[in-house]
Design an enzyme around this catalytic site. Sequence first.
Site, short mmCIF file in Angstrom:
data_model
loop_
_atom_site.label_atom_id
_atom_site.label_comp_id
_atom_site.label_asym_id
_atom_site.label_seq_id
_atom_site.Cartn_x
_atom_site.Cartn_y
_atom_site.Cartn_z
N VAL A 186 45.96 107.25 -46.59
CA VAL A 186 47.01 106.49 -47.76
C VAL A 186 46.91 105.79 -48.51
O VAL A 186 46.51 104.52 -48.40
CB VAL A 186 47.89 106.52 -46.72
CG1 VAL A 186 49.53 105.89 -47.37
CG2 VAL A 186 48.71 107.88 -45.92
N ASP A 187 46.65 105.43 -50.28
CA ASP A 187 47.25 104.73 -50.92
C ASP A 187 48.15 104.46 -51.78
O ASP A 187 49.54 105.36 -51.84
CB ASP A 187 46.09 105.42 -52.64
CG ASP A 187 45.29 105.38 -52.38
OD1 ASP A 187 44.03 104.75 -50.83
OD2 ASP A 187 44.07 106.48 -52.70
N TYR A 188 48.46 103.29 -51.42
CA TYR A 188 50.01 102.97 -52.36
C TYR A 188 50.12 101.52 -53.29
O TYR A 188 49.14 100.82 -53.30
CB TYR A 188 51.24 102.81 -50.94
CG TYR A 188 50.65 101.23 -50.15
CD1 TYR A 188 51.06 99.91 -50.39
CD2 TYR A 188 49.45 101.32 -48.98
CE1 TYR A 188 50.84 99.06 -49.74
CE2 TYR A 188 49.23 99.81 -48.24
CZ TYR A 188 49.85 98.72 -48.20
OH TYR A 188 49.81 98.08 -48.09
#
Length: 256
Positions: A132-134
């Site tokens: 999960v990239d944020y």
Amino acid sequence: MLRKRLIFGLIFNDGSFMQSRNFRLQRVGDVRWLEKNYKFRDIAFSLDELVVLDATKGTKNIDKFAAAVNRIVENVFIPVAAGGGIKSIEDAALLFRNGADKVIINSQLYTNPSLATDIINQYGSQSLVASVDYKVIDDKPVVHINDGTTAIPVALDEYLINLEKIGVGEIIFNSIDKDGTGFGYDVDNIEKYAGVVNVPFIIMGGAGNENHLMSGLSIDGVSAVATANLFNFIGNGLPSARQHMLENGANLAHWE
């Protein structure tokens, strides 16, 4: 109490390995450079796991990536998770055949979640890692896919909870803003979101020294700390970091 883990990440891009900063890539060297400068066979006992990510922009070549994974893992006896560009169960199978113990998917979790279900049904939850990239936009963390280029309209906590419902074995929580800076993890958001799910939670993005790794491990809900900082942890950087962490009470496995 379960031992926590120290993980190193390698960023692959079209045949070369890269240093990433805010997802902008700088070439470091090819597999020969990596073998000469890192000698993973020698430092394997400083790590609990290795992550290899294909960050090639545009169309990714899964066969080329799988061949690179195969060469990296030769005589490396620690778990290896590999991903980036997996679009089918056949892609996942190819990486497993070439030495991966787990596969990592990111964009497909949003665009084609049935792929995650297929991988879990065939190989088990422990075989699948969700990445999960944020990025923080207007003081709010926003999930991004497609190598960090596309924001999606789903709240981060809702997204994480849905990944747990799908059945992923682990989650890599990666800050685009902190990526490659060496200034430390995004502690505020890690503290806020690490407890949202009950699956192992790996944090990535920002670690530049052993103290950053220690601070990350101290956060409730964090199962593992990862760094992909080639420059800060080259040479004996990883063995030294692990030794420092053990001497300061980190709950890591200790091998004589």
